[in-house]
Every structure is written in structure tokens, then in C-alpha cells.
Write a protein that holds these residues in place. Structure first.
Motif, PDB file in Angstrom:
ATOM      1  N   GLY A 165      -6.967  -2.164  -1.868  1.00 54.18           N
ATOM      2  CA  GLY A 165      -5.741  -1.382  -2.017  1.00 54.18           C
ATOM      3  C   GLY A 165      -5.050  -1.185  -0.673  1.00 54.18           C
ATOM      4  N   ALA A 166      -5.856  -0.922   0.354  1.00 63.71           N
ATOM      5  CA  ALA A 166      -5.275  -0.725   1.692  1.00 63.71           C
ATOM      6  C   ALA A 166      -4.639  -2.022   2.189  1.00 63.71           C
ATOM      7  N   SER A 202      -6.468  -0.181 -15.469  1.00 59.77           N
ATOM      8  CA  SER A 202      -7.518   0.267 -14.547  1.00 59.77           C
ATOM      9  C   SER A 202      -7.365  -0.331 -13.146  1.00 59.77           C
ATOM     10  N   HIS A 203      -6.650  -1.433 -13.033  1.00 55.68           N
ATOM     11  CA  HIS A 203      -6.486  -2.077 -11.728  1.00 55.68           C
ATOM     12  C   HIS A 203      -5.562  -1.284 -10.798  1.00 55.68           C
ATOM     13  N   VAL A 204      -4.878  -0.292 -11.343  1.00 52.94           N
ATOM     14  CA  VAL A 204      -4.080   0.602 -10.497  1.00 52.94           C
ATOM     15  C   VAL A 204      -5.011   1.387  -9.560  1.00 52.94           C
ATOM     16  N   GLY A 205      -6.259   1.581  -9.994  1.00 48.78           N
ATOM     17  CA  GLY A 205      -7.211   2.405  -9.241  1.00 48.78           C
ATOM     18  C   GLY A 205      -7.306   2.003  -7.780  1.00 48.78           C
ATOM     19  N   ALA A 206      -7.501   0.717  -7.538  1.00 54.16           N
ATOM     20  CA  ALA A 206      -7.662   0.243  -6.159  1.00 54.16           C
ATOM     21  C   ALA A 206      -6.396   0.508  -5.346  1.00 54.16           C
ATOM     22  N   TRP A 218      -3.684   3.604  -1.172  1.00 52.85           N
ATOM     23  CA  TRP A 218      -2.571   4.457  -0.751  1.00 52.85           C
ATOM     24  C   TRP A 218      -3.069   5.794  -0.201  1.00 52.85           C
ATOM     25  N   ASP A 219      -4.105   6.326  -0.810  1.00 47.07           N
ATOM     26  CA  ASP A 219      -4.665   7.588  -0.314  1.00 47.07           C
ATOM     27  C   ASP A 219      -5.079   7.446   1.149  1.00 47.07           C
TER      28      ASP A 219
END
Lengths: 264, 352
Positions: free
Chosen positions: A246-247, A10-14, A19-20
Motif C-alpha cells: 500500500g505504501a 478486501s484489496h482496499v485493505g492494503a 495510506w495510514d
């Protein structure tokens, strides 16, 4: 163009939400994501060399979740130049528990039992050894593999009493940030060579995401979203980062990952 | 009319033929009859010579509440933790081979005694003379040794405060003492650390009277803290690695074990709150034919430990794990027994 596969739980979410936001800034990177939420992540594996997930013919709830989330059941990591494995804790939880329970010689002290520096180093080595990803993830050469441990628990931990015992250790540690910072830095320095021996690079949590007390800044977790839907995590969730984090990750590591296709 | 012999009509366990010769292999019969129940509700403190580590381990595995006032993070494997004296006993005191050590530790923890020469050196490193094995590389300074010891003694006090049952395994009668003060040490100076000076240190072989007096003093101290505390004593079946008596090591071993066994018998006779568990008899029994010893005829095999502790647990109504099978083609197992930390075994190195 460097092809990067980001795989994990689930930590891939951030990382994906970050990235988006920033994809347009990094034309040198082509990113693929492959994720499964916690309990499902534990059921997938490297079922053939570099084929990670579930075989296409497998019939299970996990397969359906993978389909829904990723549009496929497995990813061929051999097609990537760089793989980032996200969400393992890298042993930092255990190291934090060890630190919370002990005052290590030479580190700032709290009010805990004493632990010699030699014992601390040896125990950190033992924790690190258990934290290096297993056989199928070792000794790759190409693609280059990096481990991005999940973020440290966030500051909201100080406002909500966590149900998970291990998170309580972080609460205690946050009272002695000098001890937390110095102790985890020592652990990190024991982990990195063990990962390197397995051909795995370590991506540290960006320093700018940490608060003065050593926990993850609350603005790096507030409003984090579940990976398998649009719902947010609860206000008390202290473990999942948000798009802001994430950014920051991509700002920090995009150049390094872009150049990682070359041999180390 | 004369009365029948007092040996007539006794329980079958009272006769060698029915109690030992004719008992089925692997059946220990009624070798152990608990004086009082040991339950999972009791908080148990363990201490003693290296064999006592097996006792604590078996109790923990059987889900008894074995006190640990110096726990270490659960992800640390046992073998790694034990190298630093963790998970061996209820606090990190290392092996207490003699009842004098036990008496001394309790007195020290309560502030009634300060051992002589508490810090020993090896090269540039400093060691706690009372437990030199718990920090394999020692400490950087003498002050650190003393700071660690003070913290440890607080943990000893805490363990004592918690204990309902005190399990002690008597190991040795031979020890080295500070000649002037009588302070006893777990190892001879010069073995792990320190330097042997015959003007400062003296050899002492404790007698039954000494062993009894020391344990009774320790018991009195413990009973003052918890009047309801009970005691379970055992004798280690592990022979001496070396003797400083000048006698043959086998003769010296027999003397030591006889002294310790006699002291245990007297303790049980004198005090209703003391029970004896015959691990020594189980391992050394003629019926075992020596199979509970490894090839060095000294270390106890995993099968031996499992048999002894299985007997103990069974007598207290707890199922024990099956003993591990012995390796094929070998009479004695030297690989399957879990390691125990035993400073005394280091004396072996001095025989070469």
C-alpha cells in the motif's frame, strides 16, 4: 487539495494501511475509503448515479457489514475529484490462464499448445472487453475514475499448492518469467485502450512490487490483514497485499492522482 | 393358399400414411431408433462438414463428454473462439467436408502421409491449405504454418486416442485435389488463399465407392487405435453452395446427398459398430415443409437444429432444450440460428 475516494473489496485493505503510514507526506490529498469484503462487495452497486453501496434503508447482512467497516452504507462518489476502484482483476487472471495454456508466436516459449499472435490479440480483446467496469462506471469525465487491478499472485504460491485452479496457471507461468512478463504486457496494452474508451484510467501494479519471476514479491503480501478485522490472512494466502505494498502504491501514484483532478 | 403380402401387418412406421402423413406436427415418431446407446460416460470425438458443429454444440450443452484437445480459456466467448477454429470440433481441424479429407487427416496425423502443397499464400500471409479458415489472417511465415500444423496433428492423435465414439457428418462429394498426388483440400484454391492453377489442381466428384472406401479406411485406422470405438454417421442437410460439375446446383446437390446417404446406409449394413442418425431426413422431410431452412433455402434454422438434436438426445434418454421460437411474422428464421463457420459458403461470393 484533491479528494480521492478509494472503493473496492478486501484489496482496499492494503491501500488503506499504506495510506495510514504515509498520509502525513501527502497533504495535497484527502482520501476517503469505502470497502466491502468479497461476497458483500458483489451485493452492492451504484444504486443511483455516483451513489455506491446500499441505500441507507436497506436491511441486510451486507448493510450491517458496511456500517461496521465504513460507518455508513454508501458513498457519494460525486464529491470526489478522483475515484480509484480497487480489487477487480482486470482480466489478468484470464489472460494468465490463456498464456499458461499456450505458447504464443513471438513470445518466449514453454511447453504448451501453440497460439497464433492474431488469436492471442483477439482473445485478449475479448477478455479486456469483459473486464471493463459496467455501465454506471463508464463515461464519467468528472470525477476521474481509475482502475487498480488486484495484485498478481505472490511468490508464496510456489510453496503452497493453491486450491483455486486459476492460481495454478500463475504457478506454471512463473517457470517462464519471460513469457509471463511479455504476455501480460501485451494483454495490458489491449486493456488500456478499452478502459480509456470508457473514460477509465489504468493504474498498473508498481513494478517494484514484482519479483524476477513475475509474481508479486512475498514481502509485499506477508502479514496482510483482513479488511474486516485485525486478523491476518493465512500464510498460504497469495492474493492479498500488505501495508508495504500500500505504501509503495502511494509513493508511486500520489503525484499522478493529485494532478488527476485537472481534465485529462 | 397364397401367403399374405410381405407388406401386410408391418409396423405403422413402415407405411408413409401412418409414418408420415398422419403423424402429429412436430412428432417425428420413430424416425430414429438407436442401434447402440450413446451415454454421457462415452468420450465423443466429432468431425465433419459445417453441420457437424451443431452436433458437437448440442452434445456439449447436453453435458456429453465431447473431446476437445485444443481448448481455449473459458472466458473467451464462443463466437470469438470459433473464428479461430476453437470449440468447433475435437481438435482444430476445421470442417472435413469429405470422407477423403478424414482419411487423409488421420493418415497424416499418424505420419503415414504428407499432403502436397501444405501452405497456401494470400498476399504476404501464409495459410494451412488443409484448414485455411482457422487463422483468418494467416501466419507471417511458411515455417509458422508448418509448426502450427505439427502441433495440431499431435492434438488430433490425442483426440483419437481418447475417443469411444466417433461422430462424423458427411457433407460433400465435390472437392479439389492435387492432380499429381491426389491430396484433397477443404476449399478450392483461390477461395480463401492459394491460387487456382488448372495444371496443378483438379476437380473430383467422389462416388459411393470412393466415399465408402475412404470411410472404411478411416474406420480401420481408428479401430487399430481403439478396437472398441463406435461410429455415428450423419449426412448434412445443407445443400451445396455451388457446384463445379456443370449441372444445376439443385441436381448436383441431390446427387451428392444421395451418394453420401447411400454410403451411410452401406456402412450401417456392413458394420455393427456404425449407426446412422437421420438428421438429413428430419430437416428435409416433406412433413417439415421446408420450415427448417432459412430464407436462403440453404442454412438450417435454429429450430431445425434443435428439432434434429432433440430427437437424437431424446432417443438416448436425455432431455433437450426447447427449440427457440421463430421470429414473429416470418416463416423462416434467419437471425436465431447460431453461426457455424463454413468455408464452402464463401463460394456464394463468387456468384455475384
Amino acid at each position: 487539495m484533491t479528494r480521492v475516494a478509494v472503493v473496492g473489496d478486501s484489496h482496499v485493505g492494503a491501500i488503506k494501511l499504506g495510506w495510514d503510514r504515509l498520509a502525513a507526506r501527502h497533504p495535497e490529498l484527502k482520501i476517503e475509503f469505502f470497502a466491502a469484503p468479497g461476497s458483500h462487495f458483489n451485493r452492492i452497486s451504484m444504486f443511483e448515479p455516483f451513489k455506491f453501496g446500499l441505500p441507507a434503508e436497506s436491511d441486510s447482512g451486507t448493510g450491517a457489514r458496511l456500517d461496521k467497516l465504513n460507518g455508513r452504507r454508501w458513498i457519494d462518489l460525486a464529491r470526489a475529484d478522483v475515484v480509484v476502484l480497487v480489487g477487480r482483476d482486470g482480466g489478468f487472471m484470464a489472460a494468465a490462464s490463456l498464456l499458461a495454456d499456450h505458447d504464443v508466436d513471438g513470445l518466449p516459449e514453454g511447453r504448451s499448445r501453440r497460439l497464433s499472435h492474431a488469436a492471442f490479440d483477439t482473445f485478449c480483446d475479448a477478455i479486456a472487453e469483459q473486464s471493463v467496469p459496467g455501465g454506471p462506471w463508464r463515461g464519467w469525465g468528472r470525477p476521474r475514475l481509475f482502475l487498480l487491478p488486484r495484485t498478481r499472485p505472490a511468490e508464496n504460491l510456489l510453496r503452497f499448492r493453491p486450491k483455486v485452479m486459476e492460481l495454478r496457471a500463475w504457478r506454471r507461468l512463473a517457470r517462464t518469467p519471460g513469457k509471463l512478463g511479455a504476455g501480460l504486457a501485451l494483454y495490458r496494452d489491449r486493456l488500456e485502450p478499452q478502459l480509456a474508451a470508457a473514460g477509465i484510467g489504468l493504474l498498473d501494479q508498481p513494478a517494484a512490487s514484482l519479483s524476477d519471476n513475475g509474481l508479486t514479491r512475498e514481502d509485499m503480501t506477508r502479514g496482510s490483514l483482513r479488511i474486516d478485522g485485525d486478523d491476518g490472512h493465512s500464510e498460504a494466502d497469495a492474493t492479498h497485499a500488505n501495508a508495504e505494498y500500500g505504501a509503495l502504491f502511494w509513493d508511486t501514484y500520489a503525484p499522478r492522482l493529485a494532478h488527476a483532478r485537472q481534465p485529462a | 393358399m397364397s401367403a399374405p403380402s410381405p407388406y401386410a401387418g408391418l409396423h405403422p412406421r413402415a407405411y408413409w400414411r401412418t409414418g408420415v402423413t398422419e403423424r402429429a406436427e412436430g412428432d417425428l415418431g420413430e424416425l430414429y431408433q438407436p442401434r447402440f446407446p450413446v451415454t454421457r460416460e462415452m468420450r465423443i470425438m466429432t468431425a465433419g462438414s459445417c453441420f457437424a458443429q451443431h452436433v458437437g454444440r448440442a452434445l456439449r450443452r447436453a453435458k456429453f463428454k465431447v473431446i476437445d484437445t485444443e481448448p481455449v480459456e473459458r472466458h473467451i466467448p464462443d463466437a470469438v473462439a470459433e473464428r479461430f477454429g476453437y470449440r468447433q470440433y475435437s481438435a482444430r481441424y476445421g470442417n472435413l467436408y469429405t470422407s477423403r479429407q478424414l482419411r487423409q487427416l488421420l493418415a497424416e496425423s499418424l505420419g503415414r502421409l504428407s499432403p502436397a502443397l501444405p501452405v497456401w499464400r494470400r498476399g504476404e500471409r501464409f495459410f494451412d491449405a488443409q484448414r485455411p479458415g482457422v487463422e483468418p489472417e494467416g501466419h507471417a511465415t511458411e515455417d509458422l504454418v508448418l509448426a502450427h500444423r505439427a502441433a495440431h496433428l499431435a492434438c488430433v492423435r490425442e483426440a483419437v486416442r481418447q475417443a469411444d465414439l466417433f461422430v462424423f457428418t458427411f457433407g460433400l462429394t465435390e472437392a479439389w485435389v492435387h492432380a499429381e498426388t491426389g491430396t484433397v483440400y477443404p476449399t478450392a484454391p483461390g477461395t480463401i488463399a492459394g491460387a487456382f492453377d488448372p495444371e496443378v489442381f483438379a476437380f473430383h466428384n467422389f462416388t459411393v465407392t470412393d466415399v465408402l472406401a475412404d470411410f472404411e479406411a478411416a474406420r480401420r485406422r481408428l479401430k487399430r487405435i481403439n478396437p472398441k470405438m463406435r461410429f455415428l454417421v450423419t449426412v448434412s442437410p445443407v445443400p451445396l453452395t455451388a457446384t463445379a460439375t456443370g449441372r444445376h446446383v439443385e441436381v448436383a446437390t441431390c446427387y451428392s446427398k444421395a451418394v453420401l446417404r447411400a454410403a451411410c446406409g452401406m456402412l450401417v449394413d456392413r458394420h455393427d459398430d456404425v449407426d446412422y442418425f437421420p438428421s438429413f431426413e428430419i430437416i428435409t422431410s416433406q412433413s417439415a415443409g421446408g420450415r427448417f431452412y432459412e430464407d436462403n433455402l440453404r442454412s438450417v434454422t435454429a429450430e431445425g437444429v434443435a428439432t434434429a438434436m432433440g430427437t437424437f438426445l431424446g432417443a438416448h434418454g436425455v432431455d433437450a432444450e426447447a427449440p427457440p421460437p421463430a421470429p414473429e411474422g416470418r416463416r423462416r428464421s434467419s437471425t436465431s440460428a447460431e453461426e457455424v463457420a463454413c468455408e464452402e459458403a464463401l463460394l456464394e461470393a463468387f456468384s455475384r
